[in-house]
Design a protein around this motif. Sequence first.
Motif, PDB file in Angstrom:
ATOM      1  N   ASN A 149     124.385  84.091  28.393  1.00 41.14           N
ATOM      2  CA  ASN A 149     125.544  83.203  28.333  1.00 41.14           C
ATOM      3  C   ASN A 149     125.774  82.669  26.917  1.00 41.14           C
ATOM      4  OD1 ASN A 149     126.265  83.326  31.088  1.00 41.14           O
ATOM      5  ND2 ASN A 149     124.590  81.920  31.592  1.00 41.14           N
ATOM      6  N   GLY A 150     127.058  82.611  26.548  1.00 37.34           N
ATOM      7  CA  GLY A 150     127.421  82.076  25.252  1.00 37.34           C
ATOM      8  C   GLY A 150     127.347  83.127  24.159  1.00 37.34           C
ATOM      9  N   PRO A 151     127.817  82.791  22.952  1.00 31.92           N
ATOM     10  CA  PRO A 151     127.788  83.744  21.832  1.00 31.92           C
ATOM     11  C   PRO A 151     126.349  84.019  21.383  1.00 31.92           C
ATOM     12  CG  PRO A 151     128.529  81.585  21.080  1.00 31.92           C
ATOM     13  CD  PRO A 151     128.434  81.508  22.570  1.00 31.92           C
ATOM     14  N   LEU A 152     126.052  85.290  21.119  1.00 31.47           N
ATOM     15  CA  LEU A 152     124.706  85.693  20.729  1.00 31.47           C
ATOM     16  C   LEU A 152     124.780  86.744  19.637  1.00 31.47           C
ATOM     17  CD1 LEU A 152     121.589  85.721  21.235  1.00 31.47           C
ATOM     18  CD2 LEU A 152     122.013  87.575  22.882  1.00 31.47           C
ATOM     19  N   LEU A 153     124.023  86.532  18.577  1.00 35.13           N
ATOM     20  CA  LEU A 153     123.891  87.518  17.507  1.00 35.13           C
ATOM     21  C   LEU A 153     122.482  88.075  17.544  1.00 35.13           C
ATOM     22  CD1 LEU A 153     124.939  88.947  14.937  1.00 35.13           C
ATOM     23  CD2 LEU A 153     124.127  86.974  13.619  1.00 35.13           C
ATOM     24  N   VAL A 154     122.372  89.382  17.734  1.00 30.45           N
ATOM     25  CA  VAL A 154     121.072  90.038  17.735  1.00 30.45           C
ATOM     26  C   VAL A 154     120.955  90.837  16.444  1.00 30.45           C
ATOM     27  CG1 VAL A 154     119.536  91.646  18.916  1.00 30.45           C
ATOM     28  CG2 VAL A 154     121.088  90.202  20.247  1.00 30.45           C
ATOM     29  N   LEU A 155     120.106  90.366  15.555  1.00 30.47           N
ATOM     30  CA  LEU A 155     119.880  91.054  14.284  1.00 30.47           C
ATOM     31  C   LEU A 155     118.813  92.124  14.511  1.00 30.47           C
ATOM     32  CD1 LEU A 155     119.972  88.070  11.786  1.00 30.47           C
ATOM     33  CD2 LEU A 155     121.571  89.968  11.906  1.00 30.47           C
ATOM     34  N   ALA A 156     119.268  93.342  14.695  1.00 28.85           N
ATOM     35  CA  ALA A 156     118.385  94.452  15.057  1.00 28.85           C
ATOM     36  C   ALA A 156     118.092  95.294  13.824  1.00 28.85           C
ATOM     37  CB  ALA A 156     119.032  95.309  16.147  1.00 28.85           C
ATOM     38  N   GLY A 157     116.890  95.118  13.268  1.00 28.99           N
ATOM     39  CA  GLY A 157     116.503  95.892  12.092  1.00 28.99           C
ATOM     40  C   GLY A 157     116.397  97.366  12.402  1.00 28.99           C
ATOM     41  N   ALA A 158     116.296  98.181  11.355  1.00 31.53           N
ATOM     42  CA  ALA A 158     116.207  99.632  11.518  1.00 31.53           C
ATOM     43  C   ALA A 158     115.031  99.999  12.420  1.00 31.53           C
ATOM     44  CB  ALA A 158     116.046 100.288  10.152  1.00 31.53           C
ATOM     45  N   GLY A 159     115.300 100.852  13.419  1.00 40.40           N
ATOM     46  CA  GLY A 159     114.248 101.338  14.298  1.00 40.40           C
ATOM     47  C   GLY A 159     113.657 100.299  15.226  1.00 40.40           C
ATOM     48  N   SER A 160     114.386  99.203  15.470  1.00 41.43           N
ATOM     49  CA  SER A 160     113.825  98.103  16.259  1.00 41.43           C
ATOM     50  C   SER A 160     114.169  98.173  17.741  1.00 41.43           C
ATOM     51  CB  SER A 160     114.289  96.763  15.690  1.00 41.43           C
ATOM     52  OG  SER A 160     115.706  96.626  15.797  1.00 41.43           O
ATOM     53  N   GLY A 161     114.766  99.262  18.205  1.00 42.74           N
ATOM     54  CA  GLY A 161     115.062  99.412  19.626  1.00 42.74           C
ATOM     55  C   GLY A 161     116.389  98.817  20.039  1.00 42.74           C
ATOM     56  N   LYS A 162     117.385  98.916  19.166  1.00 45.77           N
ATOM     57  CA  LYS A 162     118.712  98.348  19.434  1.00 45.77           C
ATOM     58  C   LYS A 162     119.333  98.937  20.701  1.00 45.77           C
ATOM     59  CE  LYS A 162     121.910 100.179  16.974  1.00 45.77           C
ATOM     60  NZ  LYS A 162     122.631 100.976  17.998  1.00 45.77           N
ATOM     61  N   THR A 163     119.300 100.245  20.840  1.00 41.70           N
ATOM     62  CA  THR A 163     119.925 100.872  22.007  1.00 41.70           C
ATOM     63  C   THR A 163     119.203 100.474  23.289  1.00 41.70           C
ATOM     64  OG1 THR A 163     120.592 102.756  20.635  1.00 41.70           O
ATOM     65  CG2 THR A 163     120.623 103.070  23.013  1.00 41.70           C
ATOM     66  N   ARG A 164     117.884 100.358  23.213  1.00 44.02           N
ATOM     67  CA  ARG A 164     117.120  99.936  24.389  1.00 44.02           C
ATOM     68  C   ARG A 164     117.540  98.532  24.817  1.00 44.02           C
ATOM     69  NH1 ARG A 164     110.812 100.757  25.623  1.00 44.02           N
ATOM     70  NH2 ARG A 164     111.742 102.785  26.037  1.00 44.02           N
ATOM     71  N   VAL A 165     117.726  97.650  23.847  1.00 44.96           N
ATOM     72  CA  VAL A 165     118.118  96.276  24.164  1.00 44.96           C
ATOM     73  C   VAL A 165     119.505  96.240  24.802  1.00 44.96           C
ATOM     74  CG1 VAL A 165     118.814  94.080  23.110  1.00 44.96           C
ATOM     75  CG2 VAL A 165     116.641  95.131  22.484  1.00 44.96           C
ATOM     76  N   LEU A 166     120.443  96.980  24.238  1.00 46.64           N
ATOM     77  CA  LEU A 166     121.805  96.983  24.771  1.00 46.64           C
ATOM     78  C   LEU A 166     121.842  97.512  26.200  1.00 46.64           C
ATOM     79  CD1 LEU A 166     123.902  98.165  21.697  1.00 46.64           C
ATOM     80  CD2 LEU A 166     124.342  96.111  23.038  1.00 46.64           C
ATOM     81  N   THR A 167     121.172  98.633  26.427  1.00 43.58           N
ATOM     82  CA  THR A 167     121.209  99.221  27.771  1.00 43.58           C
ATOM     83  C   THR A 167     120.436  98.367  28.772  1.00 43.58           C
ATOM     84  OG1 THR A 167     119.351 100.641  27.097  1.00 43.58           O
ATOM     85  CG2 THR A 167     121.554 101.581  26.967  1.00 43.58           C
ATOM     86  N   ALA A 168     119.284  97.838  28.338  1.00 45.11           N
ATOM     87  CA  ALA A 168     118.501  96.982  29.243  1.00 45.11           C
ATOM     88  C   ALA A 168     119.265  95.707  29.575  1.00 45.11           C
ATOM     89  CB  ALA A 168     117.154  96.639  28.607  1.00 45.11           C
ATOM     90  N   ARG A 169     119.991  95.177  28.592  1.00 43.35           N
ATOM     91  CA  ARG A 169     120.774  93.956  28.818  1.00 43.35           C
ATOM     92  C   ARG A 169     121.868  94.208  29.863  1.00 43.35           C
ATOM     93  NH1 ARG A 169     122.284  89.158  25.986  1.00 43.35           N
ATOM     94  NH2 ARG A 169     124.477  88.608  26.320  1.00 43.35           N
ATOM     95  N   ALA A 170     122.605  95.312  29.695  1.00 39.96           N
ATOM     96  CA  ALA A 170     123.671  95.628  30.648  1.00 39.96           C
ATOM     97  C   ALA A 170     123.096  95.878  32.041  1.00 39.96           C
ATOM     98  CB  ALA A 170     124.449  96.852  30.162  1.00 39.96           C
ATOM     99  N   ALA A 171     121.989  96.632  32.106  1.00 38.60           N
ATOM    100  CA  ALA A 171     121.377  96.928  33.403  1.00 38.60           C
ATOM    101  C   ALA A 171     120.850  95.651  34.061  1.00 38.60           C
ATOM    102  CB  ALA A 171     120.244  97.933  33.219  1.00 38.60           C
ATOM    103  N   HIS A 172     120.240  94.776  33.274  1.00 41.28           N
ATOM    104  CA  HIS A 172     119.716  93.511  33.797  1.00 41.28           C
ATOM    105  C   HIS A 172     120.838  92.648  34.368  1.00 41.28           C
ATOM    106  CE1 HIS A 172     117.662  89.667  34.016  1.00 41.28           C
ATOM    107  NE2 HIS A 172     118.481  89.148  33.115  1.00 41.28           N
ATOM    108  N   MET A 173     121.941  92.560  33.656  1.00 45.05           N
ATOM    109  CA  MET A 173     123.055  91.729  34.115  1.00 45.05           C
ATOM    110  C   MET A 173     123.648  92.270  35.408  1.00 45.05           C
ATOM    111  SD  MET A 173     124.772  91.007  30.358  1.00 45.05           S
ATOM    112  CE  MET A 173     126.112  89.982  30.907  1.00 45.05           C
ATOM    113  N   ILE A 174     123.685  93.591  35.532  1.00 47.81           N
ATOM    114  CA  ILE A 174     124.262  94.198  36.743  1.00 47.81           C
ATOM    115  C   ILE A 174     123.293  94.120  37.914  1.00 47.81           C
ATOM    116  CG2 ILE A 174     125.066  96.370  37.755  1.00 47.81           C
ATOM    117  CD1 ILE A 174     126.072  97.132  34.919  1.00 47.81           C
ATOM    118  N   GLU A 175     122.044  94.525  37.675  1.00 46.10           N
ATOM    119  CA  GLU A 175     121.074  94.650  38.759  1.00 46.10           C
ATOM    120  C   GLU A 175     120.450  93.324  39.176  1.00 46.10           C
ATOM    121  OE1 GLU A 175     119.847  98.172  40.295  1.00 46.10           O
ATOM    122  OE2 GLU A 175     121.947  97.608  39.998  1.00 46.10           O
ATOM    123  N   HIS A 176     120.141  92.484  38.180  1.00 43.77           N
ATOM    124  CA  HIS A 176     119.376  91.269  38.491  1.00 43.77           C
ATOM    125  C   HIS A 176     120.223  90.003  38.567  1.00 43.77           C
ATOM    126  CE1 HIS A 176     115.817  93.567  36.502  1.00 43.77           C
ATOM    127  NE2 HIS A 176     116.016  93.945  37.765  1.00 43.77           N
TER     128      HIS A 176
END
Length: 761
Positions: A149-176
């Motif tokens: 909830n609310g505005p969020l800035l995720v500073l994802a450094g090189a190779g830090s799992g950015k795609t994993r975070v995005l997909t897990a976030r979307a899946a978490h919001m839908i499923e949980h």
Amino acid sequence: MKCARLNHRTIHLHTYSREHYQFLFEEAQKGHLFCAHCDKPVMMRLTILEAPEFYHRQKGDFTACEKACEEIAPQAEEEKEEYKEAGMFRLPKGKAISADRKPVLSEWKKPQKLPAAAPFSVKTEPPGTSLFPDISLNREQLQAVTETNGPLLVLAGAGSGKTRVLTARAAHMIEHLGISPENMLLVTFTTKAVAEMKERMANEYGLSAAKVNRLVTGTFHSFFYKILYHFDSSKWNGSQLLKMEWQKEQYLKKALYEEDLDEKEFPVDQALQLIGCWKNTYLSHERIPLEDEWEKKVYRLYEHYERQKQEKNQFDFDDMAQGCYELLQSRPDILAQYQSRFSYILIDEFQDINPVQYKIMQMIASPEDNLCCVGDDDQSIYAFRGSSPSFILDFQKDYPAAKTIYLTANYRSTHPIVSSAHTVVKKNKKRYAKTLSAVRDGLHEPVIFYPYDEEEEATMIVSDIKEKIQNGASPDDFAVLYRTNSAGRAIYERLHQSSIPYHADRGVQTFYSRRIVRQILAYLYASQNEDDPEAVKDLLPALFLKQSALQTAKALSITEDCTMIKALTKLPGLKPFQLNKIKQIVPFFASIRTMKPVEAITFAESKMGFSEYIKKRGNEGNKLEKGSDDLRDVKVAAKKFKTIPDFLAHVDHMRAAENVKTDENGVELMTIHRSKGLEFNTVYILGAADGSIPHDFALETARKGDSAPLEEERRLLYVAMTRAMQHLYVSSPANRRGKTARSSRFLEPLLQLNRRTALNI
């Protein structure tokens, strides 16, 4: 061994000019080098980590040869260096070696391994709560996934799992959390990224195909198009979209004609890029600042271009963002529909967003502002498309209540690589202060190596790749990265001549078809055949003649019984100064016929007016690739050829290869910009020298007080370095484009660290 026999004369690497090591290497490849002791064929080793030396082609015990080579020394009585002509080269006969002998200028320099700024340490932290089976998230990743909830800035450094975070976030919001997929919007920049995210959500998180398909995902362009088409399908029909570059170029060429500008001389591609940048950077009511005369010309073409599209009810990709912004601005009711529809917005690669795209996303996210932006200010490298790290740096100003989460664990690269990349990028002043840390150590430290020039640089890299492949590596483990396509010419040619599979973009394949390259080569082609119509066609602009003169010259060559080159002196309507200049130049074509290629190019440049032509036409408005730079690149390419026919045969061969599709699975040759988001086991970075990385235009801009382009260049090097997983090699050539080069200022912090480590400070 340091000695060998060439043309019945013993040569020694200690006194042999470094400039001609590449010549020796190629002579060895041709079987022209022999052992000075046993007279058997020898090869030359010219690679990254080892000093140049000769070795026997055959396997065996050659200890006696090596001992004899050590005893061979130049004549002690010779006080001055003497030379013997060998083809196009002046080979040194020898020079006395004494205890106080000064090193030969540009002699081989030992590569430097770059130690990490600090020892590797394994971070121990409590594991995050498992949201999905078999999906692990570290503490920061888990926070980014669950902070919904609310505005969020995720500073994802090189190779830090950015795609994993995005997909897990979307899946978490839908499923949980039970959030409907229809109320979520996930936007990124490429269809490939969209497909990868959907595939992950289905395969790794167990979402049903129905749920994945209901989630609104897409690129910015596709999302904007859907909005526009829904509300005005007649105006925004896909059949009216200018999809191809050549379609836009046709409109611009028509505009050039109306402005009385020569389309053969005007850089249409650069003009289109600048127009696109304007459309993505400035909102419809904002005034575009024009910095110079070239930009004023482009702006007039821009106005023509827009009128032509409007007359035919057509639009391009950039129009969709502007059109969407104007629609939402002028229709609050439509805006309200999308604000109600999308309760949660996720933006991938936020550092690449442009002002128009950002404004639209802000409008739709309001008033709840459930806007999650994932990006890295250290990887903002698309200023030419309107992007800027300021969107990340100012996010807290735009949203004072925003939370910021740092993803600083790098899962891609080893500790030495991550440490070196951080040492480089932390020198930027306009960035979030953060330290990226690798989760694993590595045995191989990054290496800075020092080739003589572009040709030797390419040979060293190909030799290193061959050695690694012999030791079990696969060709697709490697990537060679360069600042601009022209910088990749030598490595492309060397790989093309090798048996190593590779993949290269057309941009690097077409060096010999570049405008300035084609024009200077026309002098050489015409010197061999004064009736070569293609050569004459390419010569006309340099002689300040219009293309219509070509047909006239053809006709005159028949009626006047002369060559097409001589027919140029008989063209009707020439002004006296033009006629005198052409009459002066025409006899020179016979003069350069037997010259060495470099000599002929230099002669055409200085005596036949090509240098004057380059100066008068300026840099085409292209800040990155100037005509004078292309000319210097041609000289480097031509230097190793003894005759013009030999060089032109090479050019013809490389031109024939321009449209040949290269292997998909092989060594990747690409610009640093194109490498973003990719990873390779081994990465070579070409031309880390001032003028290349950082580019000349950034240095010039910095001298005028604007450091923004220089900081982007530093980010470019950081992006290039963080593509490497295991091995990283950075080339710092002693010479570039025929001139002495200065090692990139971006490498200085690494070299300082290396010196301190050597002194145990």
